[in-house]
Design a protein around this motif. Structure first.
Motif, mmCIF file in Angstrom:
data_model
loop_
_atom_site.group_PDB
_atom_site.id
_atom_site.type_symbol
_atom_site.label_atom_id
_atom_site.label_comp_id
_atom_site.label_asym_id
_atom_site.label_seq_id
_atom_site.Cartn_x
_atom_site.Cartn_y
_atom_site.Cartn_z
ATOM 1 N N TYR A 179 0.828 -1.201 0.000
ATOM 2 C CA TYR A 179 0.000 0.000 0.000
ATOM 3 C C TYR A 179 0.862 1.252 0.000
ATOM 4 C CZ TYR A 179 -4.854 -1.517 0.390
ATOM 5 O OH TYR A 179 -6.107 -1.996 0.115
ATOM 6 N N LEU A 180 2.077 1.151 0.559
ATOM 7 C CA LEU A 180 2.978 2.308 0.618
ATOM 8 C C LEU A 180 3.628 2.588 -0.735
ATOM 9 C CD1 LEU A 180 4.554 1.633 4.102
ATOM 10 C CD2 LEU A 180 3.153 3.614 3.476
ATOM 11 N N GLY A 181 3.709 1.584 -1.583
ATOM 12 C CA GLY A 181 4.298 1.775 -2.910
ATOM 13 C C GLY A 181 4.873 0.484 -3.447
ATOM 14 N N THR A 182 5.260 0.522 -4.700
ATOM 15 C CA THR A 182 5.870 -0.646 -5.334
ATOM 16 C C THR A 182 7.074 -0.186 -6.132
ATOM 17 O OG1 THR A 182 4.384 -0.425 -7.208
ATOM 18 C CG2 THR A 182 3.733 -1.981 -5.480
ATOM 19 N N PRO A 183 7.996 -1.031 -6.407
ATOM 20 C CA PRO A 183 8.051 -2.432 -5.980
ATOM 21 C C PRO A 183 8.488 -2.545 -4.512
ATOM 22 C CG PRO A 183 10.045 -1.889 -7.179
ATOM 23 C CD PRO A 183 9.171 -0.655 -7.218
ATOM 24 N N VAL A 184 8.191 -3.692 -3.935
ATOM 25 C CA VAL A 184 8.607 -4.000 -2.567
ATOM 26 C C VAL A 184 9.643 -5.113 -2.639
ATOM 27 C CG1 VAL A 184 7.866 -4.874 -0.318
ATOM 28 C CG2 VAL A 184 6.344 -3.360 -1.624
ATOM 29 N N LEU A 185 10.737 -4.926 -1.932
ATOM 30 C CA LEU A 185 11.782 -5.951 -1.835
ATOM 31 C C LEU A 185 11.591 -6.691 -0.516
ATOM 32 C CD1 LEU A 185 14.734 -3.674 -2.981
ATOM 33 C CD2 LEU A 185 13.389 -5.243 -4.384
ATOM 34 N N PHE A 186 11.280 -7.979 -0.602
ATOM 35 C CA PHE A 186 11.028 -8.773 0.599
ATOM 36 C C PHE A 186 12.320 -9.406 1.089
ATOM 37 C CE2 PHE A 186 6.929 -8.629 -1.609
ATOM 38 C CZ PHE A 186 6.168 -8.074 -0.596
ATOM 39 N N ASP A 187 12.465 -9.467 2.410
ATOM 40 C CA ASP A 187 13.685 -10.007 3.004
ATOM 41 C C ASP A 187 13.318 -10.814 4.245
ATOM 42 O OD1 ASP A 187 16.211 -10.288 4.419
ATOM 43 O OD2 ASP A 187 16.978 -8.724 3.088
ATOM 44 N N ASP A 188 13.658 -12.098 4.234
ATOM 45 C CA ASP A 188 13.342 -12.987 5.356
ATOM 46 C C ASP A 188 13.990 -12.551 6.664
ATOM 47 O OD1 ASP A 188 11.691 -14.669 3.910
ATOM 48 O OD2 ASP A 188 13.260 -16.133 3.480
ATOM 49 N N ARG A 189 15.073 -11.780 6.592
ATOM 50 C CA ARG A 189 15.742 -11.340 7.816
ATOM 51 C C ARG A 189 14.875 -10.384 8.630
ATOM 52 N NH1 ARG A 189 21.251 -9.309 5.131
ATOM 53 N NH2 ARG A 189 19.666 -8.469 3.735
ATOM 54 N N LEU A 190 13.822 -9.857 8.022
ATOM 55 C CA LEU A 190 12.921 -8.929 8.706
ATOM 56 C C LEU A 190 11.728 -9.621 9.361
ATOM 57 C CD1 LEU A 190 12.941 -6.058 6.064
ATOM 58 C CD2 LEU A 190 14.022 -6.043 8.328
ATOM 59 N N LYS A 191 11.673 -10.944 9.281
ATOM 60 C CA LYS A 191 10.574 -11.682 9.902
ATOM 61 C C LYS A 191 10.640 -11.586 11.427
ATOM 62 C CE LYS A 191 9.686 -15.349 6.532
ATOM 63 N NZ LYS A 191 9.738 -16.821 6.337
ATOM 64 N N GLU A 192 9.488 -11.819 12.033
ATOM 65 C CA GLU A 192 9.387 -11.860 13.489
ATOM 66 C C GLU A 192 10.068 -13.108 14.019
ATOM 67 O OE1 GLU A 192 9.448 -10.655 16.445
ATOM 68 O OE2 GLU A 192 7.555 -9.555 16.302
ATOM 69 N N LEU A 193 10.210 -13.199 15.324
ATOM 70 C CA LEU A 193 10.813 -14.359 15.975
ATOM 71 C C LEU A 193 10.080 -15.635 15.569
ATOM 72 C CD1 LEU A 193 12.973 -14.966 18.339
ATOM 73 C CD2 LEU A 193 10.940 -15.318 19.715
ATOM 74 N N ASP A 194 10.835 -16.668 15.288
ATOM 75 C CA ASP A 194 10.258 -17.979 14.985
ATOM 76 C C ASP A 194 9.979 -18.682 16.305
ATOM 77 O OD1 ASP A 194 9.618 -20.550 14.250
ATOM 78 O OD2 ASP A 194 11.376 -20.836 12.969
ATOM 79 N N PHE A 195 8.703 -18.795 16.658
ATOM 80 C CA PHE A 195 8.310 -19.432 17.911
ATOM 81 C C PHE A 195 8.175 -20.950 17.789
ATOM 82 C CE2 PHE A 195 7.095 -15.128 19.283
ATOM 83 C CZ PHE A 195 7.621 -15.142 20.561
ATOM 84 N N GLY A 196 8.613 -21.523 16.695
ATOM 85 C CA GLY A 196 8.699 -22.978 16.555
ATOM 86 C C GLY A 196 7.443 -23.708 17.002
ATOM 87 N N ASP A 197 7.623 -24.616 17.949
ATOM 88 C CA ASP A 197 6.516 -25.460 18.436
ATOM 89 C C ASP A 197 5.417 -24.661 19.135
ATOM 90 O OD1 ASP A 197 7.990 -27.579 17.480
ATOM 91 O OD2 ASP A 197 8.616 -28.306 19.452
ATOM 92 N N TRP A 198 5.700 -23.448 19.513
ATOM 93 C CA TRP A 198 4.721 -22.645 20.243
ATOM 94 C C TRP A 198 3.805 -21.825 19.335
ATOM 95 C CZ3 TRP A 198 8.393 -20.081 24.376
ATOM 96 C CH2 TRP A 198 8.950 -21.092 25.171
#
Length: 190
Positions: free
Chosen positions: A64-83
């Motif tokens: 919504y802010l604009g395009t193109p968007v460059l996605f990067d997995d390093r910006l993901k939230e904490l991986d809570f695994g089994d939780w």
């Protein structure tokens, strides 16, 4: 270079549920929240490069802010695994308590520690700091990555980063000066 780091808007999930890298939809208040976010980013003739976590709750706002968007997995939230997607009060205490005592270093079962998250976030920002790019950036991500970065910029240890108040749709302004980041926004500590 001006950098605006934005936390995604409100996810559509019941309170008390543990989620990190689960791909969640946003509440139907999204457009109102988006308009509030947009007002906090200067509208200038300078265009922005938009980088984002690939998770839906960030990707929608980024697009919504604009395009193109460059996605990067390093910006993901904490991986809570089994939780992931469990109620916090249903996670067995023998698993939860060690993590609660040292969430910075203890990994969630089949997930990651806050140090793991901080490491990938620092790596992402090192790429920005070492880049010759002078174009302004908008970065859409989650509270965990934002806290880790702001703690580093403010000289706070990671265990104190949860003293940084971050709401859905918050925008933090930084400036790249030489090979460092300077915080422009005033930060409220809890």
């Amino acid at each position: 270079m001006e950098i605006y780091i934005i936390r995604h808007t409100t996810p559509d999930i019941e309170k008390g549920i543990c989620y990190g890298q689960t791909d969640l939809n946003l509440k139907d208040t999204f457009l109102d929240e988006f308009n509030a976010v947009k007002k906090q980013i200067p509208n200038s003739k300078t265009s922005y490069i938009i980088k984002s976590s690939p998770l839906k709750r960030c990707a929608l706002l980024a697009n919504y802010l604009g395009t193109p968007v460059l996605f990067d997995d390093r910006l993901k939230e904490l991986d809570f695994g089994d939780w992931e997607m469990q109620r916090w009060n249903h996670i067995p205490e023998e698993n939860l308590n060690p993590w609660m005592k040292d969430f910075v270093n203890v990994r969630v079962p089949n997930g990651e520690s806050y140090t793991d998250l901080a490491s990938r976030v620092y790596n992402f920002f090192e790429d920005i700091i070492n880049s010759d790019n002078k174009q302004n950036l908008i970065i859409v991500t989650h509270a965990g990555p934002i806290r880790a970065l702001l703690a580093s910029v403010m000289g706070l240890p990671l265990e104190k980063s949860f003293d940084i108040k971050i709401q859905y749709g918050d925008v933090f302004h930084l400036e790249k000066i030489g090979n460092s980041l300077k915080l422009i926004s005033e930060i409220e500590l809890i």
